[in-house]
Scaffold this motif. Structure first.
Motif, PDB file in Angstrom:
ATOM      1  N   MET A  34      32.041  52.925  48.174  1.00  0.00           N
ATOM      2  CA  MET A  34      33.489  51.923  48.556  1.00  0.00           C
ATOM      3  C   MET A  34      33.867  51.577  47.148  1.00  0.00           C
ATOM      4  N   GLY A  35      35.275  51.402  47.236  1.00  0.00           N
ATOM      5  CA  GLY A  35      35.857  51.140  46.034  1.00  0.00           C
ATOM      6  C   GLY A  35      37.087  50.005  46.034  1.00  0.00           C
ATOM      7  N   TRP A  36      37.483  49.749  44.812  1.00  0.00           N
ATOM      8  CA  TRP A  36      38.986  48.871  44.631  1.00  0.00           C
ATOM      9  C   TRP A  36      40.018  49.738  44.062  1.00  0.00           C
ATOM     10  N   PHE A  37      40.985  49.548  44.858  1.00  0.00           N
ATOM     11  CA  PHE A  37      42.265  50.212  44.270  1.00  0.00           C
ATOM     12  C   PHE A  37      43.207  48.992  44.139  1.00  0.00           C
ATOM     13  N   ARG A  38      44.360  49.477  43.175  1.00  0.00           N
ATOM     14  CA  ARG A  38      45.463  48.331  43.245  1.00  0.00           C
ATOM     15  C   ARG A  38      46.979  49.233  43.100  1.00  0.00           C
ATOM     16  N   GLN A  39      47.587  48.463  43.385  1.00  0.00           N
ATOM     17  CA  GLN A  39      49.148  49.011  43.619  1.00  0.00           C
ATOM     18  C   GLN A  39      50.160  47.851  43.024  1.00  0.00           C
ATOM     19  N   PRO A 105      36.179  62.237  42.698  1.00  0.00           N
ATOM     20  CA  PRO A 105      37.402  61.705  41.948  1.00  0.00           C
ATOM     21  C   PRO A 105      37.967  60.300  42.632  1.00  0.00           C
ATOM     22  N   LEU A 106      37.991  59.045  41.501  1.00  0.00           N
ATOM     23  CA  LEU A 106      38.601  57.946  42.104  1.00  0.00           C
ATOM     24  C   LEU A 106      39.998  57.985  42.281  1.00  0.00           C
ATOM     25  N   THR A 107      40.357  58.756  43.534  1.00  0.00           N
ATOM     26  CA  THR A 107      41.618  58.867  43.838  1.00  0.00           C
ATOM     27  C   THR A 107      41.733  58.251  45.217  1.00  0.00           C
ATOM     28  N   PRO A 108      43.109  57.820  45.694  1.00  0.00           N
ATOM     29  CA  PRO A 108      43.208  57.441  47.309  1.00  0.00           C
ATOM     30  C   PRO A 108      42.793  58.309  48.011  1.00  0.00           C
ATOM     31  N   SER A 109      43.323  59.764  47.904  1.00  0.00           N
ATOM     32  CA  SER A 109      42.820  60.712  48.948  1.00  0.00           C
ATOM     33  C   SER A 109      41.479  61.046  49.233  1.00  0.00           C
ATOM     34  N   ASN A 110      40.651  60.487  48.098  1.00  0.00           N
ATOM     35  CA  ASN A 110      39.284  60.615  48.586  1.00  0.00           C
ATOM     36  C   ASN A 110      38.396  59.445  49.236  1.00  0.00           C
ATOM     37  N   PHE A 111      39.161  58.539  49.757  1.00  0.00           N
ATOM     38  CA  PHE A 111      38.828  57.358  50.778  1.00  0.00           C
ATOM     39  C   PHE A 111      39.458  57.275  51.993  1.00  0.00           C
ATOM     40  N   ARG A 112      38.570  57.465  53.071  1.00  0.00           N
ATOM     41  CA  ARG A 112      39.270  57.492  54.320  1.00  0.00           C
ATOM     42  C   ARG A 112      39.697  56.155  54.852  1.00  0.00           C
ATOM     43  N   PHE A 113      39.039  55.149  54.739  1.00  0.00           N
ATOM     44  CA  PHE A 113      39.190  53.822  55.187  1.00  0.00           C
ATOM     45  C   PHE A 113      39.543  52.802  54.299  1.00  0.00           C
ATOM     46  N   TRP A 114      40.554  51.944  54.894  1.00  0.00           N
ATOM     47  CA  TRP A 114      41.457  50.984  53.894  1.00  0.00           C
ATOM     48  C   TRP A 114      41.686  49.698  54.582  1.00  0.00           C
ATOM     49  N   GLY A 115      41.696  48.588  53.676  1.00  0.00           N
ATOM     50  CA  GLY A 115      42.073  47.339  54.313  1.00  0.00           C
ATOM     51  C   GLY A 115      43.340  46.857  54.144  1.00  0.00           C
ATOM     52  N   GLN A 116      43.811  45.911  54.202  1.00  0.00           N
ATOM     53  CA  GLN A 116      45.226  45.599  54.229  1.00  0.00           C
ATOM     54  C   GLN A 116      45.848  45.081  52.969  1.00  0.00           C
ATOM     55  N   GLY A 117      44.867  45.114  51.948  1.00  0.00           N
ATOM     56  CA  GLY A 117      45.274  44.238  50.734  1.00  0.00           C
ATOM     57  C   GLY A 117      45.199  42.914  50.394  1.00  0.00           C
ATOM     58  N   THR A 118      45.145  42.426  49.227  1.00  0.00           N
ATOM     59  CA  THR A 118      45.229  41.028  49.004  1.00  0.00           C
ATOM     60  C   THR A 118      45.945  40.958  47.612  1.00  0.00           C
ATOM     61  N   GLN A 119      46.821  40.048  47.446  1.00  0.00           N
ATOM     62  CA  GLN A 119      47.687  39.999  46.189  1.00  0.00           C
ATOM     63  C   GLN A 119      46.930  39.247  45.243  1.00  0.00           C
ATOM     64  N   VAL A 120      47.105  39.875  43.839  1.00  0.00           N
ATOM     65  CA  VAL A 120      46.732  39.330  42.602  1.00  0.00           C
ATOM     66  C   VAL A 120      47.828  39.199  41.825  1.00  0.00           C
ATOM     67  N   THR A 121      48.299  38.083  41.038  1.00  0.00           N
ATOM     68  CA  THR A 121      49.401  37.776  40.233  1.00  0.00           C
ATOM     69  C   THR A 121      48.776  36.957  39.309  1.00  0.00           C
ATOM     70  N   VAL A 122      49.066  37.527  37.970  1.00  0.00           N
ATOM     71  CA  VAL A 122      48.649  36.848  36.658  1.00  0.00           C
ATOM     72  C   VAL A 122      49.707  36.625  35.987  1.00  0.00           C
ATOM     73  N   SER A 123      49.923  35.515  35.349  1.00  0.00           N
ATOM     74  CA  SER A 123      50.970  34.948  34.485  1.00  0.00           C
ATOM     75  C   SER A 123      50.626  34.821  33.324  1.00  0.00           C
ATOM     76  N   ALA A 124      51.605  35.244  32.315  1.00  0.00           N
ATOM     77  CA  ALA A 124      51.242  34.991  30.997  1.00  0.00           C
ATOM     78  C   ALA A 124      51.155  33.603  30.509  1.00  0.00           C
TER      79      ALA A 124
END
Length: 124
Positions: A34-39, A105-124
């Protein structure tokens, strides 16, 4: 069918912390990698961290020492503890899983199942 549901995203100031969770169903989490990705807007999806079947972890250089990936097999839940957050950590964060439990390799193509995502916003 594997289902992944992320939670825990939000808005924080630089230097703050967040803990993301990913609830998995449809399989026994201990048998999957299992892994975490971000976009970020306008950028490609990138690997953040992953954990294999026996709990070995690895991290992208940009988050080493700040983020910690872990899983609770009894709860079928994956976590990402994020500390010392920076504005450049702002992105949609996705949980991913694959039945090939060994490291690839930790790339999207090597993971079959995905969640919908959760937004992270960091302000300066």
């Amino acid at each position: 069918q594997v289902q992944l549901v992320e939670s825990g995203g939000g808005s924080v100031q630089a230097g703050g912390s967040l803990r993301l969770s990913c609830a998995a169903s449809g399989y026994t989490a201990s048998r999957y990698r299992m892994g975490w990705f971000r976009q970020a807007p306008g950028k490609e999806r990138e690997g953040v961290a992953d954990i294999d079947d026996v709990g070995t972890t690895r991290y992208a250089e940009s988050v080493k020492g700040r983020f910690t990936i872990s899983k609770d097999n009894a709860k079928n839940t994956l976590y990402l503890e994020m500390n010392s957050l920076k504005p450049e950590d702002t992105a949609m964060y996705y949980c991913a899983a694959d039945q090939r439990w060994w490291f690839l390799p930790l790339t999207p193509s090597n993971f079959r199942f995905w969640g919908q995502g959760t937004q992270v916003t960091v302000s300066a």
